[in-house]
Design an enzyme around this catalytic site. Sequence first.
Site, mmCIF file in Angstrom:
data_model
loop_
_atom_site.group_PDB
_atom_site.id
_atom_site.type_symbol
_atom_site.label_atom_id
_atom_site.label_comp_id
_atom_site.label_asym_id
_atom_site.label_seq_id
_atom_site.Cartn_x
_atom_site.Cartn_y
_atom_site.Cartn_z
ATOM 1 N N ASP A 295 1.207 -1.148 -0.102
ATOM 2 C CA ASP A 295 -0.540 0.170 -0.093
ATOM 3 C C ASP A 295 1.019 1.476 -0.186
ATOM 4 O O ASP A 295 1.951 1.296 0.242
ATOM 5 C CB ASP A 295 -0.842 -0.132 0.943
ATOM 6 C CG ASP A 295 -1.670 1.296 1.425
ATOM 7 O OD1 ASP A 295 -1.977 2.050 0.142
ATOM 8 O OD2 ASP A 295 -1.855 1.665 2.524
ATOM 9 N N SER A 296 0.369 2.446 -0.596
ATOM 10 C CA SER A 296 1.279 3.584 -0.492
ATOM 11 C C SER A 296 1.663 3.764 1.557
ATOM 12 O O SER A 296 2.791 4.724 1.812
ATOM 13 C CB SER A 296 0.042 4.286 -0.783
ATOM 14 O OG SER A 296 -0.886 4.777 0.172
ATOM 15 N N TYR B 263 -0.218 8.720 -2.958
ATOM 16 C CA TYR B 263 -0.784 8.117 -4.174
ATOM 17 C C TYR B 263 -1.869 8.809 -4.631
ATOM 18 O O TYR B 263 -2.298 9.443 -5.614
ATOM 19 C CB TYR B 263 -1.050 6.468 -3.938
ATOM 20 C CG TYR B 263 0.353 5.466 -3.491
ATOM 21 C CD1 TYR B 263 1.170 6.547 -3.946
ATOM 22 C CD2 TYR B 263 0.054 4.347 -3.869
ATOM 23 C CE1 TYR B 263 2.079 5.535 -3.608
ATOM 24 C CE2 TYR B 263 1.194 3.869 -4.370
ATOM 25 C CZ TYR B 263 2.312 4.048 -3.417
ATOM 26 O OH TYR B 263 3.366 3.220 -4.243
ATOM 27 N N GLY B 264 -3.086 9.378 -3.813
ATOM 28 C CA GLY B 264 -4.132 10.208 -4.437
ATOM 29 C C GLY B 264 -4.495 11.052 -5.310
ATOM 30 O O GLY B 264 -5.405 10.837 -6.135
ATOM 31 N N CYS C 87 -3.972 -1.597 -2.042
ATOM 32 C CA CYS C 87 -4.004 0.129 -2.129
ATOM 33 C C CYS C 87 -5.196 -0.103 -3.351
ATOM 34 O O CYS C 87 -5.463 -0.368 -4.437
ATOM 35 C CB CYS C 87 -2.901 0.566 -2.109
ATOM 36 S SG CYS C 87 -2.567 2.187 -2.348
ATOM 37 N N ASN C 88 -6.704 0.512 -2.875
ATOM 38 C CA ASN C 88 -7.623 1.062 -4.091
ATOM 39 C C ASN C 88 -6.820 1.973 -4.920
ATOM 40 O O ASN C 88 -7.522 1.372 -6.414
ATOM 41 C CB ASN C 88 -8.426 1.124 -3.340
ATOM 42 C CG ASN C 88 -9.522 0.520 -2.585
ATOM 43 O OD1 ASN C 88 -10.156 0.448 -3.090
ATOM 44 N ND2 ASN C 88 -8.772 0.511 -1.452
ATOM 45 N N THR C 89 -6.195 2.634 -4.751
ATOM 46 C CA THR C 89 -5.693 3.360 -6.096
ATOM 47 C C THR C 89 -4.469 2.826 -6.477
ATOM 48 O O THR C 89 -4.265 3.396 -7.589
ATOM 49 C CB THR C 89 -4.750 4.948 -4.998
ATOM 50 O OG1 THR C 89 -5.824 5.666 -4.065
ATOM 51 C CG2 THR C 89 -4.751 6.369 -5.897
ATOM 52 N N GLU D 21 -2.115 8.628 8.528
ATOM 53 C CA GLU D 21 -1.172 8.123 8.373
ATOM 54 C C GLU D 21 -0.454 9.256 9.920
ATOM 55 O O GLU D 21 1.085 8.537 10.301
ATOM 56 C CB GLU D 21 -0.132 8.963 6.861
ATOM 57 C CG GLU D 21 -1.064 7.510 6.202
ATOM 58 C CD GLU D 21 0.374 6.815 6.163
ATOM 59 O OE1 GLU D 21 1.282 6.482 6.859
ATOM 60 O OE2 GLU D 21 -0.277 5.563 5.582
ATOM 61 N N CYS E 22 -10.875 3.335 0.309
ATOM 62 C CA CYS E 22 -9.332 3.291 0.414
ATOM 63 C C CYS E 22 -9.014 2.610 1.482
ATOM 64 O O CYS E 22 -10.052 2.447 2.755
ATOM 65 C CB CYS E 22 -9.085 5.160 0.915
ATOM 66 S SG CYS E 22 -7.632 5.221 1.202
ATOM 67 N N THR E 23 -7.930 1.923 2.260
ATOM 68 C CA THR E 23 -7.362 0.598 3.193
ATOM 69 C C THR E 23 -7.603 1.406 4.109
ATOM 70 O O THR E 23 -7.873 0.964 5.005
ATOM 71 C CB THR E 23 -6.060 -0.278 1.871
ATOM 72 O OG1 THR E 23 -5.310 0.605 2.200
ATOM 73 C CG2 THR E 23 -6.908 -1.072 1.370
ATOM 74 N N HIS E 24 -7.070 2.827 4.122
ATOM 75 C CA HIS E 24 -7.044 3.656 5.298
ATOM 76 C C HIS E 24 -8.385 3.762 6.204
ATOM 77 O O HIS E 24 -8.288 4.296 7.334
ATOM 78 C CB HIS E 24 -6.320 5.024 5.267
ATOM 79 C CG HIS E 24 -4.754 5.172 4.735
ATOM 80 N ND1 HIS E 24 -4.375 4.684 3.380
ATOM 81 C CD2 HIS E 24 -4.046 5.562 5.659
ATOM 82 C CE1 HIS E 24 -2.842 4.654 3.274
ATOM 83 N NE2 HIS E 24 -2.623 5.418 4.601
HETATM 84 N N1 DGL Z 1 -4.849 3.483 0.831
HETATM 85 C C1 DGL Z 1 -5.057 3.875 -0.875
HETATM 86 C C2 DGL Z 1 -5.893 3.703 -0.923
HETATM 87 O O1 DGL Z 1 -6.745 2.558 -0.396
HETATM 88 C C3 DGL Z 1 -4.992 5.394 -1.009
HETATM 89 C C4 DGL Z 1 -4.167 6.095 0.133
HETATM 90 C C5 DGL Z 1 -3.215 7.245 -0.387
HETATM 91 O O2 DGL Z 1 -3.690 8.390 -1.338
HETATM 92 O O3 DGL Z 1 -1.881 7.456 -0.498
HETATM 93 O O4 DGL Z 1 -6.793 3.772 -2.093
#
Ligand code: DGL
Length: 286
Positions: free
Chosen positions: A32-33, A64-65, A95-97, A175, A207-209
């Site tokens: 993931d990011s 990453y988003g 990570c979805n992104t 984060e 988003c996994t966060h």
């Molecule tokens: N956790 C990531 C996701 O599922 C993205 C977070 C980011 O923007 O880095 O999309």
Amino acid sequence: MLQRRDRKVTRRICRYEGVCSLGADAPIGVFDSGSGGLTVVREIRRILPNESVLYFADTGRLPYGTRPQSQISRFSVEISEFLLAQGAKAIVIACNTATAAGLGAVQSSFPGPVVGVIRPGSEAAMAVGGSGSRVGLIATEATVASGVYDQELAHLGLRNGPLKQACPDFVMLVEAGQFDETAVRDAARRYMKVFHESPVDVLIMGCTHFPLLAGYIEEALPGVELIDPAVQTVMTMKAMLEERELLSKRKGEPEYKFFCSGDPMVFRRNLVSVLGEDSIVLQAAV
Ligand code: DGL
């Protein structure tokens, strides 16, 4: 164009070149990011307790988003190559992104099974809501803009496309570690407004966060079924490993190894808060 800091991280990740080790007892590579993918590791621990895990958090290049799809795709391939060099038998893009931007590229370059979170997340939402349901999606700007959830949900038979809301502040609040409760509550209220105006039956945490903020999201939007794609993602990986006879048969404790490209102490704090102290080996990869 890569920024200087990104180029440095890229060079360091690329240094790791190695041989593919696809034995059943080899670890599953997860990335993931940042810390969000730990919500998927949590489910691997529960659903696949014999499996060892190698986790890469690209905290040096987070978020990453807000990045272009082509760059996220390149980062995803680099990281999966690094995980392969470390002996990973399979990849979970937690990570979805990165799934939206890089799943195809990782699948074409990695020799073992690869799963992302978007199809499983869409399946989980459809299993709860069905084709006539009103589905909401909260995700990063890049995931929302990619339209990949729209495609997957339409493919699974959803009649009306999802109502989408990008929630970039959530990622940075997670984060930061210690939650600033007021800031999280404010952001949750702000982001959920659209779903009060146009109600939904289920809300995909795309988003996994975000599952780490589920309590605050629920508080801001009571009565809506929240979907965490992690469970279905791990079930999908389990089926893939089963099919290829790659499920681990090891008797002893599995090993969990973590790498990050940013500050190891910051990542460690989040790691411990999501997974606890036990069986954790943290290595700064870069
Ligand atoms: N956790 C990531 C996701 O599922 C993205 C977070 C980011 O923007 O880095 O999309």
